[in-house]
Design an enzyme around this catalytic site. Sequence first.
Site, PDB file in Angstrom:
ATOM      1  N   ASN A 152       0.602  -1.390   0.111  1.00  0.00           N
ATOM      2  CA  ASN A 152       0.112   0.151   0.131  1.00  0.00           C
ATOM      3  C   ASN A 152       0.744   1.277  -0.011  1.00  0.00           C
ATOM      4  O   ASN A 152       0.249   2.294  -0.318  1.00  0.00           O
ATOM      5  CB  ASN A 152      -0.976  -0.150   1.343  1.00  0.00           C
ATOM      6  CG  ASN A 152      -2.132  -0.969   0.876  1.00  0.00           C
ATOM      7  OD1 ASN A 152      -2.298  -1.498  -0.155  1.00  0.00           O
ATOM      8  ND2 ASN A 152      -2.807  -1.130   1.784  1.00  0.00           N
ATOM      9  N   CYS A 188     -10.494  -5.022  -5.152  1.00  0.00           N
ATOM     10  CA  CYS A 188     -11.134  -6.076  -4.443  1.00  0.00           C
ATOM     11  C   CYS A 188     -12.469  -5.584  -4.179  1.00  0.00           C
ATOM     12  O   CYS A 188     -12.623  -4.290  -3.654  1.00  0.00           O
ATOM     13  CB  CYS A 188     -10.518  -6.435  -3.082  1.00  0.00           C
ATOM     14  SG  CYS A 188      -8.939  -7.457  -3.282  1.00  0.00           S
ATOM     15  N   ARG A 207     -17.111   1.129  -2.497  1.00  0.00           N
ATOM     16  CA  ARG A 207     -15.880   1.913  -1.863  1.00  0.00           C
ATOM     17  C   ARG A 207     -16.037   3.218  -2.853  1.00  0.00           C
ATOM     18  O   ARG A 207     -15.575   3.349  -3.709  1.00  0.00           O
ATOM     19  CB  ARG A 207     -14.703   1.110  -2.334  1.00  0.00           C
ATOM     20  CG  ARG A 207     -14.914  -0.365  -1.723  1.00  0.00           C
ATOM     21  CD  ARG A 207     -13.513  -1.171  -1.892  1.00  0.00           C
ATOM     22  NE  ARG A 207     -12.306  -0.626  -1.330  1.00  0.00           N
ATOM     23  CZ  ARG A 207     -11.149  -1.152  -1.665  1.00  0.00           C
ATOM     24  NH1 ARG A 207     -11.086  -2.234  -2.459  1.00  0.00           N
ATOM     25  NH2 ARG A 207     -10.026  -1.014  -1.201  1.00  0.00           N
ATOM     26  N   ASP A 216      -7.283  -5.001   6.980  1.00  0.00           N
ATOM     27  CA  ASP A 216      -6.374  -6.000   6.003  1.00  0.00           C
ATOM     28  C   ASP A 216      -6.019  -7.266   6.650  1.00  0.00           C
ATOM     29  O   ASP A 216      -5.260  -8.194   5.822  1.00  0.00           O
ATOM     30  CB  ASP A 216      -5.242  -5.344   5.338  1.00  0.00           C
ATOM     31  CG  ASP A 216      -5.671  -4.353   4.238  1.00  0.00           C
ATOM     32  OD1 ASP A 216      -6.858  -4.439   3.829  1.00  0.00           O
ATOM     33  OD2 ASP A 216      -4.943  -3.640   3.378  1.00  0.00           O
TER      34      ASP A 216
HETATM   35  C1  UD1 Z   1      -6.800   1.204   1.191  1.00  0.00           C
HETATM   36  C2  UD1 Z   1      -6.185   0.174   0.762  1.00  0.00           C
HETATM   37  C3  UD1 Z   1      -6.577  -0.932   1.149  1.00  0.00           C
HETATM   38  C4  UD1 Z   1      -7.088  -1.250   3.021  1.00  0.00           C
HETATM   39  C5  UD1 Z   1      -7.663   0.113   3.145  1.00  0.00           C
HETATM   40  C6  UD1 Z   1      -7.967   0.155   4.674  1.00  0.00           C
HETATM   41  C7  UD1 Z   1      -4.787   0.870  -1.223  1.00  0.00           C
HETATM   42  C8  UD1 Z   1      -4.640   0.667  -2.879  1.00  0.00           C
HETATM   43  N1  UD1 Z   1      -5.832   0.111  -0.644  1.00  0.00           N
HETATM   44  O1  UD1 Z   1      -8.092   1.604   0.516  1.00  0.00           O
HETATM   45  O2  UD1 Z   1      -5.793  -2.188   1.030  1.00  0.00           O
HETATM   46  O3  UD1 Z   1      -7.883  -2.294   3.063  1.00  0.00           O
HETATM   47  O4  UD1 Z   1      -7.172   1.302   2.636  1.00  0.00           O
HETATM   48  O5  UD1 Z   1      -6.750   0.293   5.163  1.00  0.00           O
HETATM   49  O6  UD1 Z   1      -3.919   1.178  -0.525  1.00  0.00           O
HETATM   50  N2  UD1 Z   1     -14.095   5.809   2.225  1.00  0.00           N
HETATM   51  C9  UD1 Z   1     -15.455   6.831   1.994  1.00  0.00           C
HETATM   52  N3  UD1 Z   1     -15.047   7.791   0.943  1.00  0.00           N
HETATM   53  C10 UD1 Z   1     -13.756   8.077   0.317  1.00  0.00           C
HETATM   54  C11 UD1 Z   1     -12.887   6.970   0.835  1.00  0.00           C
HETATM   55  C12 UD1 Z   1     -13.204   5.959   1.525  1.00  0.00           C
HETATM   56  O7  UD1 Z   1     -16.393   6.763   2.367  1.00  0.00           O
HETATM   57  O8  UD1 Z   1     -13.671   8.816  -0.374  1.00  0.00           O
HETATM   58  C13 UD1 Z   1     -14.500   4.873   3.078  1.00  0.00           C
HETATM   59  C14 UD1 Z   1     -14.272   3.688   2.619  1.00  0.00           C
HETATM   60  O9  UD1 Z   1     -15.536   2.932   1.955  1.00  0.00           O
HETATM   61  C15 UD1 Z   1     -14.200   2.681   3.815  1.00  0.00           C
HETATM   62  C16 UD1 Z   1     -13.360   3.857   4.869  1.00  0.00           C
HETATM   63  O10 UD1 Z   1     -13.572   5.053   4.175  1.00  0.00           O
HETATM   64  O11 UD1 Z   1     -15.232   2.585   4.584  1.00  0.00           O
HETATM   65  C17 UD1 Z   1     -11.946   3.647   4.595  1.00  0.00           C
HETATM   66  O12 UD1 Z   1     -11.470   3.555   3.288  1.00  0.00           O
HETATM   67  P1  UD1 Z   1      -9.789   4.045   2.644  1.00  0.00           P
HETATM   68  O13 UD1 Z   1      -9.070   3.846   4.051  1.00  0.00           O
HETATM   69  O14 UD1 Z   1      -9.961   5.200   1.780  1.00  0.00           O
HETATM   70  O15 UD1 Z   1      -9.531   2.533   2.017  1.00  0.00           O
HETATM   71  P2  UD1 Z   1      -9.228   2.523   0.470  1.00  0.00           P
HETATM   72  O16 UD1 Z   1      -8.203   3.561   0.199  1.00  0.00           O
HETATM   73  O17 UD1 Z   1     -10.315   2.100  -0.385  1.00  0.00           O
END
Ligand code: UD1
Length: 432
Positions: free
Chosen positions: A23, A117, A122, A307
């Site tokens: 990541n 995934c 998301r 994760d």
């Molecule tokens: C990243 C990682 C993933 C890991 C996750 C949490 C990468 C490519 N992916 O995913 O492996 O499982 O962090 O550690 O590095 N959310 C919103 N709005 C947004 C963005 C996120 O509502 O604009 C929500 C998501 O749906 C989730 C939470 O916030 O419920 C956390 O998401 P986020 O930390 O952004 O995870 P990812 O970037 O998708």
Amino acid sequence: MEKYVINGGKPLYGEIDVSGAKNAAVAIIPAALMVNGVCRLENIPQISDADMLMTILEHLGAKIRMVNRNTVEIDCTDVRYTDAPYDLMRRIRASYYLIGAMLGRFGAAKTTMPGGCNFGVRPIDQHIKGMTALGADVEVTGGFVYAKALDGKLHGTRIYLDKVSVGATMNIILAASMARGRTVIENAAKEPHIVDLANFLNSMGAEIMGAGTDVIKIRGVERLHGAVYSVIPDQIEAGTFMIAAAATKGDVLVTNVIPKHLEPITSKMRKIGVNIEEFDDSVRVWVDGPLVRTNVKTMPHPGFPTDMQPQIAVTLALAEGTSIVTESIFENRFKYADELSRMGACIKVEGNSAIIDGVKKLTGARVSAPDLRAGAALVIAGLAADGITVVDDIVYIQRGYENFEEKLRSLGAEIEKVSSEKEIQKFRLRVG
Ligand code: UD1
């Protein structure tokens, strides 16, 4: 379609070296695009998500040279603003970092909605909120994200994230690094890979302070320069091997780690009865008594990482008593539960919790990896289970684990990558 076939029931023993953090790498590779010059990146894990991002950069005009297995030189001198290739972009989640990187360098970006995934919806609304606050006009239409700095350049500002998001925090850091003026991100995510991205950008001349806390301050700079940088070790890969050692009741030294990054995992494992000894850059994990129940709730860092949720659930499936695992980050991250049940686990999902009644043993079965970490968890279950397990759809696992089966084999696991039923049959005959 490749699969893993595993003859389980043997404790893992030995020493295993952890690769660079997925990541962190998937943000650092796109960050190299912001430089009119060359970046040398070390400790890049050989995983398909990293390969995919480098291929995308090549499509955009970058020259990529593999110096050795885990070191790459990325020359983005000739990168011009152009559309990123849709078909590659939509396959991975981290393609969203090209929005921040391209907006920072060119003042405009056109990318696809990110793939990755599938553990529920998301959204990327916080990314969009950040880019908009920085002065970009962002439109999502027909599966594409179009972003354009309204007056050609982004402007620093104050951004409060409504939700703690790793991706949004990193994306805003990328874009704000080359914005005019000062940006403050409040309620930022604090994961180690956020600090790693900030360190990389700072080594390129960016001015980012506070990464690793929930308030990050960025003074935008006119330009960034090339740098040599080594990616941090992967805390999730380390945690996965630690769990594999525990679930098989083995004794493994996991090396090339930053023990501090593992603390949320280490403290939960100790509660389950796993012995862990920390050294400067390694941890020894072994089991010499019963595994016992505990509850786990996933939280943003420094909480227990989402994760690692499927992997720790496998250990709890083999622990005495009833454990409750609550997933508070993603809405649908228990897709492995049915597969684990097929191996004899007693696991019931209710809303965002899984109730796990520990059993004495698991038995080999044919299962399918529903996503990256759940796939790794099913492999661990197969290693711990009596008999033969076949894990289908391992393409997910290859997205995030370098040489997974080779590394496990070096610890004594009987695991092979196969691509046909015939090969599975051969394996069955061989192991008897
Ligand atoms: C990243 C990682 C993933 C890991 C996750 C949490 C990468 C490519 N992916 O995913 O492996 O499982 O962090 O550690 O590095 N959310 C919103 N709005 C947004 C963005 C996120 O509502 O604009 C929500 C998501 O749906 C989730 C939470 O916030 O419920 C956390 O998401 P986020 O930390 O952004 O995870 P990812 O970037 O998708």
